[in-house]
Scaffold this motif. Structure first.
Motif, PDB file in Angstrom:
ATOM      1  N   GLY A  45       0.775  -1.237   0.000  1.00  0.00           N
ATOM      2  CA  GLY A  45       0.000   0.000   0.000  1.00  0.00           C
ATOM      3  C   GLY A  45       0.802   1.282   0.000  1.00  0.00           C
ATOM      4  O   GLY A  45       0.382   2.277  -0.583  1.00  0.00           O
ATOM      5  N   ASN A  46       1.981   1.290   0.631  1.00  0.00           N
ATOM      6  CA  ASN A  46       2.757   2.532   0.671  1.00  0.00           C
ATOM      7  C   ASN A  46       3.824   2.602  -0.432  1.00  0.00           C
ATOM      8  O   ASN A  46       4.642   3.513  -0.458  1.00  0.00           O
ATOM      9  CB  ASN A  46       3.396   2.745   2.048  1.00  0.00           C
ATOM     10  CG  ASN A  46       4.444   1.711   2.399  1.00  0.00           C
ATOM     11  OD1 ASN A  46       4.386   0.560   1.951  1.00  0.00           O
ATOM     12  ND2 ASN A  46       5.406   2.112   3.218  1.00  0.00           N
ATOM     13  N   PHE A  47       3.793   1.645  -1.370  1.00  0.00           N
ATOM     14  CA  PHE A  47       4.691   1.664  -2.530  1.00  0.00           C
ATOM     15  C   PHE A  47       3.880   2.139  -3.734  1.00  0.00           C
ATOM     16  O   PHE A  47       2.808   1.599  -4.009  1.00  0.00           O
ATOM     17  CB  PHE A  47       5.267   0.269  -2.788  1.00  0.00           C
ATOM     18  CG  PHE A  47       6.135   0.198  -4.013  1.00  0.00           C
ATOM     19  CD1 PHE A  47       7.422   0.723  -4.001  1.00  0.00           C
ATOM     20  CD2 PHE A  47       5.680  -0.388  -5.176  1.00  0.00           C
ATOM     21  CE1 PHE A  47       8.229   0.659  -5.122  1.00  0.00           C
ATOM     22  CE2 PHE A  47       6.475  -0.470  -6.304  1.00  0.00           C
ATOM     23  CZ  PHE A  47       7.754   0.062  -6.274  1.00  0.00           C
ATOM     24  N   HIS A  48       4.407   3.140  -4.424  1.00  0.00           N
ATOM     25  CA  HIS A  48       3.694   3.746  -5.548  1.00  0.00           C
ATOM     26  C   HIS A  48       4.532   3.630  -6.818  1.00  0.00           C
ATOM     27  O   HIS A  48       5.662   4.107  -6.865  1.00  0.00           O
ATOM     28  CB  HIS A  48       3.392   5.214  -5.250  1.00  0.00           C
ATOM     29  CG  HIS A  48       2.610   5.397  -3.993  1.00  0.00           C
ATOM     30  ND1 HIS A  48       1.243   5.345  -3.960  1.00  0.00           N
ATOM     31  CD2 HIS A  48       3.013   5.597  -2.715  1.00  0.00           C
ATOM     32  CE1 HIS A  48       0.823   5.525  -2.716  1.00  0.00           C
ATOM     33  NE2 HIS A  48       1.883   5.665  -1.938  1.00  0.00           N
ATOM     34  N   ASN A  49       3.971   2.998  -7.828  1.00  0.00           N
ATOM     35  CA  ASN A  49       4.622   2.816  -9.116  1.00  0.00           C
ATOM     36  C   ASN A  49       3.839   3.653 -10.124  1.00  0.00           C
ATOM     37  O   ASN A  49       2.641   3.453 -10.291  1.00  0.00           O
ATOM     38  CB  ASN A  49       4.604   1.323  -9.488  1.00  0.00           C
ATOM     39  CG  ASN A  49       5.557   0.985 -10.603  1.00  0.00           C
ATOM     40  OD1 ASN A  49       5.941   1.840 -11.393  1.00  0.00           O
ATOM     41  ND2 ASN A  49       5.934  -0.284 -10.683  1.00  0.00           N
ATOM     42  N   ASN A  50       4.512   4.598 -10.773  1.00  0.00           N
ATOM     43  CA  ASN A  50       3.838   5.569 -11.631  1.00  0.00           C
ATOM     44  C   ASN A  50       4.530   5.735 -12.976  1.00  0.00           C
ATOM     45  O   ASN A  50       5.757   5.769 -13.042  1.00  0.00           O
ATOM     46  CB  ASN A  50       3.854   6.956 -10.978  1.00  0.00           C
ATOM     47  CG  ASN A  50       3.199   6.974  -9.639  1.00  0.00           C
ATOM     48  OD1 ASN A  50       2.003   7.181  -9.531  1.00  0.00           O
ATOM     49  ND2 ASN A  50       3.978   6.761  -8.582  1.00  0.00           N
ATOM     50  N   ILE A  51       3.716   5.916 -14.007  1.00  0.00           N
ATOM     51  CA  ILE A  51       4.223   6.373 -15.294  1.00  0.00           C
ATOM     52  C   ILE A  51       4.178   7.896 -15.259  1.00  0.00           C
ATOM     53  O   ILE A  51       3.218   8.492 -14.768  1.00  0.00           O
ATOM     54  CB  ILE A  51       3.373   5.835 -16.463  1.00  0.00           C
ATOM     55  CG1 ILE A  51       3.404   4.309 -16.498  1.00  0.00           C
ATOM     56  CG2 ILE A  51       3.843   6.424 -17.804  1.00  0.00           C
ATOM     57  CD1 ILE A  51       4.761   3.695 -16.764  1.00  0.00           C
ATOM     58  N   ILE A  52       5.224   8.531 -15.770  1.00  0.00           N
ATOM     59  CA  ILE A  52       5.270   9.990 -15.867  1.00  0.00           C
ATOM     60  C   ILE A  52       4.784  10.355 -17.275  1.00  0.00           C
ATOM     61  O   ILE A  52       5.316   9.846 -18.268  1.00  0.00           O
ATOM     62  CB  ILE A  52       6.693  10.527 -15.657  1.00  0.00           C
ATOM     63  CG1 ILE A  52       7.277  10.023 -14.336  1.00  0.00           C
ATOM     64  CG2 ILE A  52       6.717  12.051 -15.739  1.00  0.00           C
ATOM     65  CD1 ILE A  52       8.792  10.169 -14.242  1.00  0.00           C
ATOM     66  N   PHE A  53       3.794  11.218 -17.328  1.00  0.00           N
ATOM     67  CA  PHE A  53       3.257  11.682 -18.605  1.00  0.00           C
ATOM     68  C   PHE A  53       3.500  13.168 -18.767  1.00  0.00           C
ATOM     69  O   PHE A  53       3.443  13.924 -17.792  1.00  0.00           O
ATOM     70  CB  PHE A  53       1.738  11.446 -18.667  1.00  0.00           C
ATOM     71  CG  PHE A  53       1.333  10.043 -18.973  1.00  0.00           C
ATOM     72  CD1 PHE A  53       1.180   9.614 -20.290  1.00  0.00           C
ATOM     73  CD2 PHE A  53       1.097   9.143 -17.951  1.00  0.00           C
ATOM     74  CE1 PHE A  53       0.804   8.317 -20.568  1.00  0.00           C
ATOM     75  CE2 PHE A  53       0.716   7.842 -18.224  1.00  0.00           C
ATOM     76  CZ  PHE A  53       0.574   7.424 -19.540  1.00  0.00           C
ATOM     77  N   ASP A  54       3.747  13.574 -20.007  1.00  0.00           N
ATOM     78  CA  ASP A  54       3.658  14.973 -20.406  1.00  0.00           C
ATOM     79  C   ASP A  54       2.458  15.019 -21.339  1.00  0.00           C
ATOM     80  O   ASP A  54       2.531  14.513 -22.464  1.00  0.00           O
ATOM     81  CB  ASP A  54       4.924  15.438 -21.116  1.00  0.00           C
ATOM     82  CG  ASP A  54       4.858  16.911 -21.487  1.00  0.00           C
ATOM     83  OD1 ASP A  54       4.057  17.654 -20.877  1.00  0.00           O
ATOM     84  OD2 ASP A  54       5.597  17.328 -22.405  1.00  0.00           O
ATOM     85  N   ASP A  55       1.363  15.553 -20.860  1.00  0.00           N
ATOM     86  CA  ASP A  55       0.069  15.440 -21.526  1.00  0.00           C
ATOM     87  C   ASP A  55      -0.228  13.958 -21.736  1.00  0.00           C
ATOM     88  O   ASP A  55      -0.360  13.230 -20.777  1.00  0.00           O
ATOM     89  CB  ASP A  55       0.022  16.270 -22.812  1.00  0.00           C
ATOM     90  CG  ASP A  55       0.103  17.765 -22.501  1.00  0.00           C
ATOM     91  OD1 ASP A  55      -0.492  18.201 -21.493  1.00  0.00           O
ATOM     92  OD2 ASP A  55       0.770  18.488 -23.264  1.00  0.00           O
ATOM     93  N   GLU A  56      -0.240  13.472 -22.966  1.00  0.00           N
ATOM     94  CA  GLU A  56      -0.543  12.053 -23.200  1.00  0.00           C
ATOM     95  C   GLU A  56       0.689  11.225 -23.561  1.00  0.00           C
ATOM     96  O   GLU A  56       0.580  10.040 -23.839  1.00  0.00           O
ATOM     97  CB  GLU A  56      -1.615  11.913 -24.293  1.00  0.00           C
ATOM     98  CG  GLU A  56      -2.953  12.538 -23.916  1.00  0.00           C
ATOM     99  CD  GLU A  56      -3.483  12.033 -22.566  1.00  0.00           C
ATOM    100  OE1 GLU A  56      -3.543  10.812 -22.354  1.00  0.00           O
ATOM    101  OE2 GLU A  56      -3.824  12.882 -21.709  1.00  0.00           O
ATOM    102  N   LEU A  57       1.868  11.848 -23.559  1.00  0.00           N
ATOM    103  CA  LEU A  57       3.117  11.154 -23.904  1.00  0.00           C
ATOM    104  C   LEU A  57       3.750  10.555 -22.659  1.00  0.00           C
ATOM    105  O   LEU A  57       4.084  11.276 -21.709  1.00  0.00           O
ATOM    106  CB  LEU A  57       4.088  12.144 -24.565  1.00  0.00           C
ATOM    107  CG  LEU A  57       5.480  11.609 -24.919  1.00  0.00           C
ATOM    108  CD1 LEU A  57       5.392  10.527 -25.992  1.00  0.00           C
ATOM    109  CD2 LEU A  57       6.372  12.756 -25.369  1.00  0.00           C
ATOM    110  N   ALA A  58       3.929   9.225 -22.655  1.00  0.00           N
ATOM    111  CA  ALA A  58       4.633   8.552 -21.553  1.00  0.00           C
ATOM    112  C   ALA A  58       6.115   8.869 -21.695  1.00  0.00           C
ATOM    113  O   ALA A  58       6.742   8.494 -22.683  1.00  0.00           O
ATOM    114  CB  ALA A  58       4.388   7.055 -21.600  1.00  0.00           C
ATOM    115  N   ILE A  59       6.658   9.574 -20.703  1.00  0.00           N
ATOM    116  CA  ILE A  59       8.058  10.007 -20.801  1.00  0.00           C
ATOM    117  C   ILE A  59       8.989   9.253 -19.865  1.00  0.00           C
ATOM    118  O   ILE A  59      10.196   9.298 -20.024  1.00  0.00           O
ATOM    119  CB  ILE A  59       8.199  11.526 -20.552  1.00  0.00           C
ATOM    120  CG1 ILE A  59       7.709  11.884 -19.150  1.00  0.00           C
ATOM    121  CG2 ILE A  59       7.486  12.316 -21.634  1.00  0.00           C
ATOM    122  CD1 ILE A  59       8.078  13.279 -18.711  1.00  0.00           C
TER     123      ILE A  59
END
Length: 178
Positions: A45-59
């Motif tokens: 629960g305290n681990f967060h896995n995220n994709i970074i987006f610039d608008d709709e582009l996965a960067i």
């Protein structure tokens, strides 16, 4: 506009992007076994896995832990094709504003030029280098402890808070049994 999108393993396209970028961006001894990472992503629960987006582009992607008094950024990487485009700077600015609490991360000691550049990058964005003796515990059986430093953004003090931060990382992130 930069945004973080939480992912789990059922988000096959984004999760595959994250794993490939992790493998491409970090030496094998600097990340946990992929099966364990999948477990953490889906069940911790305290681990967060995220994709970074610039608008709709996965960067890129960023993983971090929420420890109530501070956050620990475990991995942060930008797509190599998009590096040097200001995305790292914009992501850090977003992250520091979004998380609101101190942020801790590990960096390689400034022996090689790339490590020096990485430290300078974080320092330009408000992080302080803690030169306390710190070793990243091994992710995998048989690997060695790695000499690193911690860097901190926010109100933590190297003299006062180092041992507590180190203990939290060792026990929660690396599962070191004392």
């Amino acid at each position: 506009m930069i945004r973080l999108q939480p992912i789990n393993t059922s988000d096959i396209q984004h999760y595959k992007f994250m794993e490939e970028l992790l493998i491409d961006s970090f030496p094998a001894e600097e990340y946990r076994q992929l099966e364990e990472l999948r477990e953490f992503t889906d069940r911790t629960g305290n681990f967060h896995n995220n994709i970074i987006f610039d608008d709709e582009l996965a960067i890129g992607f960023i993983t971090y832990w929420d420890f109530e008094h501070f956050y620990y950024v475990e991995h942060f990487a930008t797509n190599p094709a998009l590096r040097n485009g200001g995305y790292g700077k914009r992501t850090l600015e977003y992250l520091c504003d979004y998380l609101k609490l101190p942020i801790v991360l590990e960096v390689e000691r400034p022996v090689e030029e790339m490590a020096k550049r990485r430290i300078n990058f974080y320092q330009r964005h408000g992080f302080t280098l803690w030169e306390n003796d710190y070793y990243q515990p091994p992710y995998k059986p048989g690997d060695n402890y790695l000499p690193m430093y911690l860097m901190v953004h926010g109100a933590l003090d190297a003299k006062k808070d180092f041992e507590e931060v180190k203990q939290k990382l060792y026990t929660e992130v690396y599962k070191v049994k004392e």
